[in-house]
Design a protein around this motif. Sequence first.
Motif, PDB file in Angstrom:
ATOM      1  N   GLY A 149      -8.007  -8.533  21.679  1.00  0.00           N
ATOM      2  CA  GLY A 149      -9.434  -8.622  21.328  1.00  0.00           C
ATOM      3  C   GLY A 149      -9.629  -9.321  20.007  1.00  0.00           C
ATOM      4  O   GLY A 149     -10.489 -10.176  19.847  1.00  0.00           O
ATOM      5  N   ARG A 150      -8.823  -8.985  19.061  1.00  0.00           N
ATOM      6  CA  ARG A 150      -8.965  -9.558  17.735  1.00  0.00           C
ATOM      7  C   ARG A 150      -7.629  -9.401  17.028  1.00  0.00           C
ATOM      8  O   ARG A 150      -6.825  -8.538  17.397  1.00  0.00           O
ATOM      9  CB  ARG A 150     -10.041  -8.801  16.968  1.00  0.00           C
ATOM     10  CG  ARG A 150     -10.670  -9.626  15.896  1.00  0.00           C
ATOM     11  CD  ARG A 150     -11.725  -8.871  15.121  1.00  0.00           C
ATOM     12  NE  ARG A 150     -12.404  -7.839  15.873  1.00  0.00           N
ATOM     13  CZ  ARG A 150     -13.013  -6.800  15.292  1.00  0.00           C
ATOM     14  NH1 ARG A 150     -12.968  -6.672  13.986  1.00  0.00           N
ATOM     15  NH2 ARG A 150     -13.633  -5.891  16.020  1.00  0.00           N
ATOM     16  N   ILE A 151      -7.423 -10.216  16.018  1.00  0.00           N
ATOM     17  CA  ILE A 151      -6.168 -10.111  15.275  1.00  0.00           C
ATOM     18  C   ILE A 151      -6.421 -10.526  13.836  1.00  0.00           C
ATOM     19  O   ILE A 151      -7.271 -11.386  13.575  1.00  0.00           O
ATOM     20  CB  ILE A 151      -5.077 -10.990  15.933  1.00  0.00           C
ATOM     21  CG1 ILE A 151      -3.734 -10.787  15.241  1.00  0.00           C
ATOM     22  CG2 ILE A 151      -5.475 -12.449  15.928  1.00  0.00           C
ATOM     23  CD1 ILE A 151      -2.578 -11.408  15.998  1.00  0.00           C
ATOM     24  N   SER A 152      -5.720  -9.919  12.918  1.00  0.00           N
ATOM     25  CA  SER A 152      -5.875 -10.299  11.510  1.00  0.00           C
ATOM     26  C   SER A 152      -5.532 -11.769  11.347  1.00  0.00           C
ATOM     27  O   SER A 152      -4.657 -12.285  12.029  1.00  0.00           O
ATOM     28  CB  SER A 152      -4.963  -9.464  10.622  1.00  0.00           C
ATOM     29  OG  SER A 152      -5.321  -8.122  10.718  1.00  0.00           O
ATOM     30  N   ASP A 153      -6.198 -12.416  10.406  1.00  0.00           N
ATOM     31  CA  ASP A 153      -6.212 -13.872  10.471  1.00  0.00           C
ATOM     32  C   ASP A 153      -4.915 -14.555  10.096  1.00  0.00           C
ATOM     33  O   ASP A 153      -4.682 -15.657  10.507  1.00  0.00           O
ATOM     34  CB  ASP A 153      -7.373 -14.425   9.653  1.00  0.00           C
ATOM     35  CG  ASP A 153      -7.168 -14.249   8.175  1.00  0.00           C
ATOM     36  OD1 ASP A 153      -7.353 -15.201   7.434  1.00  0.00           O
ATOM     37  OD2 ASP A 153      -6.803 -13.135   7.767  1.00  0.00           O
ATOM     38  N   ASP A 154      -4.077 -13.928   9.314  1.00  0.00           N
ATOM     39  CA  ASP A 154      -2.859 -14.667   8.937  1.00  0.00           C
ATOM     40  C   ASP A 154      -1.591 -13.852   9.190  1.00  0.00           C
ATOM     41  O   ASP A 154      -0.671 -13.873   8.391  1.00  0.00           O
ATOM     42  CB  ASP A 154      -2.947 -15.088   7.471  1.00  0.00           C
ATOM     43  CG  ASP A 154      -3.225 -13.893   6.587  1.00  0.00           C
ATOM     44  OD1 ASP A 154      -3.476 -12.817   7.151  1.00  0.00           O
ATOM     45  OD2 ASP A 154      -3.185 -14.032   5.360  1.00  0.00           O
ATOM     46  N   TRP A 165      -6.381  -5.743  17.634  1.00  0.00           N
ATOM     47  CA  TRP A 165      -7.320  -4.951  18.431  1.00  0.00           C
ATOM     48  C   TRP A 165      -7.116  -5.325  19.890  1.00  0.00           C
ATOM     49  O   TRP A 165      -7.016  -6.530  20.199  1.00  0.00           O
ATOM     50  CB  TRP A 165      -8.752  -5.283  18.027  1.00  0.00           C
ATOM     51  CG  TRP A 165      -9.189  -4.681  16.727  1.00  0.00           C
ATOM     52  CD1 TRP A 165      -9.946  -3.558  16.581  1.00  0.00           C
ATOM     53  CD2 TRP A 165      -8.956  -5.176  15.411  1.00  0.00           C
ATOM     54  NE1 TRP A 165     -10.187  -3.314  15.251  1.00  0.00           N
ATOM     55  CE2 TRP A 165      -9.594  -4.290  14.495  1.00  0.00           C
ATOM     56  CE3 TRP A 165      -8.256  -6.257  14.877  1.00  0.00           C
ATOM     57  CZ2 TRP A 165      -9.559  -4.468  13.123  1.00  0.00           C
ATOM     58  CZ3 TRP A 165      -8.214  -6.436  13.514  1.00  0.00           C
ATOM     59  CH2 TRP A 165      -8.854  -5.550  12.652  1.00  0.00           C
ATOM     60  N   ASN A 198       0.805  -1.221   0.000  1.00  0.00           N
ATOM     61  CA  ASN A 198       0.000   0.000   0.000  1.00  0.00           C
ATOM     62  C   ASN A 198       0.837   1.269   0.000  1.00  0.00           C
ATOM     63  O   ASN A 198       0.293   2.376  -0.027  1.00  0.00           O
ATOM     64  CB  ASN A 198      -0.942   0.003   1.198  1.00  0.00           C
ATOM     65  CG  ASN A 198      -2.059  -0.999   1.008  1.00  0.00           C
ATOM     66  OD1 ASN A 198      -2.362  -1.347  -0.126  1.00  0.00           O
ATOM     67  ND2 ASN A 198      -2.645  -1.458   2.100  1.00  0.00           N
ATOM     68  N   THR A 247      -0.294 -15.698  13.956  1.00  0.00           N
ATOM     69  CA  THR A 247      -1.660 -15.824  14.458  1.00  0.00           C
ATOM     70  C   THR A 247      -1.951 -17.218  14.993  1.00  0.00           C
ATOM     71  O   THR A 247      -2.521 -17.388  16.063  1.00  0.00           O
ATOM     72  CB  THR A 247      -2.659 -15.525  13.332  1.00  0.00           C
ATOM     73  OG1 THR A 247      -2.412 -14.215  12.860  1.00  0.00           O
ATOM     74  CG2 THR A 247      -4.067 -15.613  13.832  1.00  0.00           C
ATOM     75  N   SER A 248      -1.523 -18.210  14.236  1.00  0.00           N
ATOM     76  CA  SER A 248      -1.877 -19.571  14.648  1.00  0.00           C
ATOM     77  C   SER A 248      -1.178 -19.958  15.937  1.00  0.00           C
ATOM     78  O   SER A 248      -1.729 -20.678  16.776  1.00  0.00           O
ATOM     79  CB  SER A 248      -1.535 -20.556  13.541  1.00  0.00           C
ATOM     80  OG  SER A 248      -0.223 -20.334  13.100  1.00  0.00           O
ATOM     81  N   LYS A 261      -3.473  -6.089  11.618  1.00  0.00           N
ATOM     82  CA  LYS A 261      -3.979  -5.261  12.717  1.00  0.00           C
ATOM     83  C   LYS A 261      -4.165  -6.101  13.965  1.00  0.00           C
ATOM     84  O   LYS A 261      -4.384  -7.308  13.888  1.00  0.00           O
ATOM     85  CB  LYS A 261      -5.327  -4.658  12.335  1.00  0.00           C
ATOM     86  CG  LYS A 261      -5.269  -3.766  11.119  1.00  0.00           C
ATOM     87  CD  LYS A 261      -6.660  -3.282  10.780  1.00  0.00           C
ATOM     88  CE  LYS A 261      -6.605  -2.406   9.543  1.00  0.00           C
ATOM     89  NZ  LYS A 261      -7.931  -1.983   9.126  1.00  0.00           N
ATOM     90  N   THR A 265      -0.361 -17.794  18.172  1.00  0.00           N
ATOM     91  CA  THR A 265      -0.974 -16.973  19.211  1.00  0.00           C
ATOM     92  C   THR A 265      -2.083 -17.734  19.916  1.00  0.00           C
ATOM     93  O   THR A 265      -2.291 -17.589  21.118  1.00  0.00           O
ATOM     94  CB  THR A 265      -1.573 -15.712  18.577  1.00  0.00           C
ATOM     95  OG1 THR A 265      -0.556 -15.063  17.838  1.00  0.00           O
ATOM     96  CG2 THR A 265      -2.108 -14.786  19.629  1.00  0.00           C
ATOM     97  N   ARG A 266      -2.763 -18.555  19.128  1.00  0.00           N
ATOM     98  CA  ARG A 266      -3.909 -19.274  19.664  1.00  0.00           C
ATOM     99  C   ARG A 266      -3.515 -20.141  20.858  1.00  0.00           C
ATOM    100  O   ARG A 266      -4.281 -20.328  21.798  1.00  0.00           O
ATOM    101  CB  ARG A 266      -4.476 -20.148  18.542  1.00  0.00           C
ATOM    102  CG  ARG A 266      -5.827 -20.696  18.819  1.00  0.00           C
ATOM    103  CD  ARG A 266      -6.365 -21.409  17.609  1.00  0.00           C
ATOM    104  NE  ARG A 266      -6.846 -20.515  16.582  1.00  0.00           N
ATOM    105  CZ  ARG A 266      -6.511 -20.607  15.298  1.00  0.00           C
ATOM    106  NH1 ARG A 266      -5.673 -21.528  14.919  1.00  0.00           N
ATOM    107  NH2 ARG A 266      -7.002 -19.783  14.423  1.00  0.00           N
ATOM    108  N   TYR A 284      -3.743   2.193   5.969  1.00  0.00           N
ATOM    109  CA  TYR A 284      -3.330   1.184   4.991  1.00  0.00           C
ATOM    110  C   TYR A 284      -2.778  -0.081   5.636  1.00  0.00           C
ATOM    111  O   TYR A 284      -2.192  -0.914   4.953  1.00  0.00           O
ATOM    112  CB  TYR A 284      -2.278   1.777   4.062  1.00  0.00           C
ATOM    113  CG  TYR A 284      -2.824   2.934   3.256  1.00  0.00           C
ATOM    114  CD1 TYR A 284      -3.778   2.710   2.270  1.00  0.00           C
ATOM    115  CD2 TYR A 284      -2.390   4.234   3.472  1.00  0.00           C
ATOM    116  CE1 TYR A 284      -4.291   3.765   1.536  1.00  0.00           C
ATOM    117  CE2 TYR A 284      -2.901   5.288   2.742  1.00  0.00           C
ATOM    118  CZ  TYR A 284      -3.849   5.046   1.777  1.00  0.00           C
ATOM    119  OH  TYR A 284      -4.373   6.076   1.045  1.00  0.00           O
TER     120      TYR A 284
END
Lengths: 178, 960
Positions: free
Chosen positions: A119-124, A98, A23, A150-151, A96, A153-154, A92
């Motif tokens: 709270g949340r995280i981009s999936d990959d 959260w 971006n 991410t994986s 991310k 992190t779980r 951009y």
Amino acid sequence: MRPLTEDETKTFFEKLAKYIGKNITQLIDRPDDPHCFRLHKDRVYYVSESLMRRAVCIGRDELIALGACFGKFTKSGQFRLAITALDHLAQYAKYKVWVKPNGEMPFLYGNHVLKAHLGRISDDTPEHTGVVVFNMSDIPLGFGVTAKSTSETRKMDPTAIVAYHQADVGEYIRSIEE
Amino acid sequence: MAKKGAHSAKGGRPAAPRRGGPTANGKPNTNGKTSKKPADKKKPATSFAIPDTEVDSDILSDEDLQFLEDNAEYAQMVAGIDVNAITKKPSKDKLKKQPRPKPAPVAAAANDDSDDDDIDAKILSSAIIAESSDDDDEIHQDLVEGSEDEGEDDMDADLDATLADTDEDGDMSELDETNIDVGAIPSDIESSEFDSDDEDDNRAAASSSDDDSSDEDDDLRYIKPLKKTPRPAGSDDEEPDWEKTPRAVKAEATVAKLPIKSADGRVIRVVSDEPVAAVADNEDENEAAAAQAKKKPALPKPSPHDDLDDDGLHPLERIAQACQRVIEDPESNIGLVQRVHEYLVGRNAQYAKVALVSLLQVYLDVIPGYRIHELTEAQKAEKVSKDVKKLRNFESTLLANYQKYLVALDKKIKEAPAQRGAIREADMAYLAVTAFCKLLQTHPHFNFRLNILNALSKRLTRTELVGVIVDTLRDVFRRDEEGQVSSEAVRLVAKAIKGGGYRCDPRVVRVFAHLRLKHEMTLEDVLKKANRGKPSAEARKAAANAAAKKPTRKGKDPFVNKKQRKSMKRQLEVEKELKESEAVVSLEDRKKHHRVTLEHVFLTYFRVLKGAARDSPLIPAVLEGLSLFAHLISIEFFQSLFAVFKSYLADPNVRAASKLRIVSTAHRVLSGQGQLLNLDLADFYGTLYAVLGDLALRVPASLFDDDDAGHGGSNAPTGVDADVHIALEVLDEVLKRKVPQPIVTALFVRLVRVSAAATNPGTVMACLATAATMTAKFGFLRTVLDAPSDRPASGRFEPYADDPQIANAAAAAPYDFALLTHHWHPDVRAAATAITHDLSPAALAHTDRARPRLMPWTDCFARWDWRASLRWVPDWETIEASMAEGPGRKNRRKSPMASAKRAAEDDDGDGKATKRKRREDHLAGLEGLNPHVSAERKRKLSQRNRPKPPSKRKRKNRSG
């Protein structure tokens, strides 16, 4: 104030690409208002071209700042992103994170983002890449670098660090004297 | 059976010169079952003629049989009887009777035998029928059981072998000799006959014992005469001839028509409709047989089914009558099925078809509601009552014939031409497949289910058969309470799909959607299994460690002594039996089956996703399925699954609908266990956004476009509309999760764009309905319609960017609403006006007011489907009645649309009364559009909105 040299551009873009990926082109090739990066006193500024042209006539010593400061080069040639770049990064951002409301203040005081606060995280999201940190109502709070993908992190435990702190909007108050 | 019938017609009684000779057991069964075993043994070495010879060596005569039957109860007496005397008797009888028997009946019997042999061979060889061989054994054992010693069995085998090796003409003596040599055999046989009470499971036994009794099986009757004729033990010289005769007959037996002449084998063949190729070979034998027949006529035995052998009877009539009788009294007449079966395997295609269908009907009616189990040795040996005997006999006969029937069906399908589309509906193969389907549908519990499933699943590659089979499977899946049938079926179908290189009909994959586990299984069930696996591994480790340190009883079962263990074992058995008798599908069993099924389903899905070509028609079907079962996908698959998904999303060749399915699947998967970690699916939002943009730009189908031909005129949306339908579905799904604000805005803007670009009013309405829901749910969407100066957002909207993050939708100006308020369709106009009005800053003042409620978008397609409206223009009065239901409104308003329009016009008015009226009108319009607003709510609204009559107080005041 001058354009960035080849090396500087490379260092700078490498850093930036960690956060916003391809971006970067969106930053520069804006159809409405073309922008550019300028170096002034070791700091990199993101300036619209029209503003840049008007600023040319101001002397180096007289010019304190222009446009948005994205960060500065250290004496060793590295580049450090500054919190002032947050708005553009957030728009951009590729990855991310959260944070939950209970994690906002700890982060704004300069702490890392913990799993418990996630709270949340981009999936990959991969490991060791730049992420922009938002609160749950999508207001950017700062940015950092992921500790795990991410994986992974779980499976982490709640006190483990998800993202290392780089900059946060709390700095506007904390570093006001600088 | 037809052949048999023919024989009996000739002789008046089917006296076969040869009987189940080798079955020295004393159960000389010409029946298929008895003959099977010997046939199996012989096969490799011998030609078809040989089995007959075996049969010929039978020792018992009618009288013997009768005698045995009469004396059946006095087994002990029998034991005392001199073997030789007995054996002599029958031989004499034979001699007397010989003149009577005609070769024809023998031939019939022989035919039966040969058929059986063939079938056995098939069964043994073909992998299709896995159980078959077992069953054969079973049956055979039944036949052999009790009375026979194993040694005798061996004898039989030997005999068979010798027969196979020897010339047919010369070696009869050998046979006799062997029998004689065995010496004990005749006696054994006799005794066995007497003991036959026990054996009654077997048809043979039954037949031997039942000459007199009227309730005997047909089969038995037929068998008896056959047995009676030849008595090898008695006359050595004659026996060879006998042997020959049956063989000859056998060769002929394949003929569909029954031979008529008693003595002359050849003549018979000539007469018959369809001469068999083998006939020529056997002519010598025939002659011999004829000679024999002259010498020893068989005694005609009156049988209730002899009339079936009537020459004048047309084969079709014969089939009809036989079937009729079986259905009337299946337990005693089941043997008649055999006769019909002969037509099925016969050469006449027409008769075969009729036989196939008739047999199907018979089996559908006759098959019991339980699965027939093998009898254990102990059970067979038990003494049972007559009824039970009869029942067992029925079961074994049914099973054997049913199996033959299935094999025959499968063969019919195999014989069909292999090229595409070669099987038409009237074809034999098609009939056979339908028969399989019917049987599976009606009696999924019955034996050989696996074989049927196998046969069907192998045919899934044939496009012309897929429809029927898939329909059947769907039916089976839906009705399968236990889950076992489904699990077997799914396994086989999965195998078929894989074996076919993923080039099968998408309908096959779609059929999985009808599995019951979709509703009956929860994620916990899936996870339970995974969790169960884990602790066990850990426990094992721990146990191993403990064992290494010091052997203790800790952690093991508490000490139980031998007695206790025994009693526990018994207890378990009892409980198990109790459970069985309850006949309740246990939840655990069902879940176990479901788990297996699910595994196969997912395996298939994943295989297709990874293995099939990207443009394969299977892909959309698989994605549909995945999104259906998404709630059951274990988290362990996430990573690889998402990787595959992303590669699909990035591929421009993948169709929009498929991409949308992927998005929805991803969301559904995450809405389950994905909650553990809240993921932000930016890529998937991006895809949805991009697809919506494509839809807006795609050339809409023209009004009279015939691309709905495939849908058979149903109201299902097609083309762009279909994609919009899916897109809206996915949008619903996506918005259930927490989606970042800019993305919601971007999606909203694109959605409005789609609604403006769509031609079909139904589509437009659906989009508007969704848009209305979104505005109700996300307050920030109002700002989209604000003046630019009032907006917090800066920058410019990028309408062509396919990334919602970059599009900067907050800066967009969706003027499409304004366009839609001038749409040609009045309903669209009304809806657009309503939404705009609600979004306008003026409406912010009335936050208490009900949000615009349009019809759920799913109903919009059907309601405003213009293809339907082209065909059927609704009567305006009815619409008005249904739409403007509010009390007292009918008279005031022409239509809800008109009212909404008026509301829009009134917008500029500012007075209180105008405001109220406007609101009222507005609500009326929306209500009218939404039939789902509850009556109560309507009443409430109307009360609130109705101009209040001057209040009492006021009046009082005035008066005061």
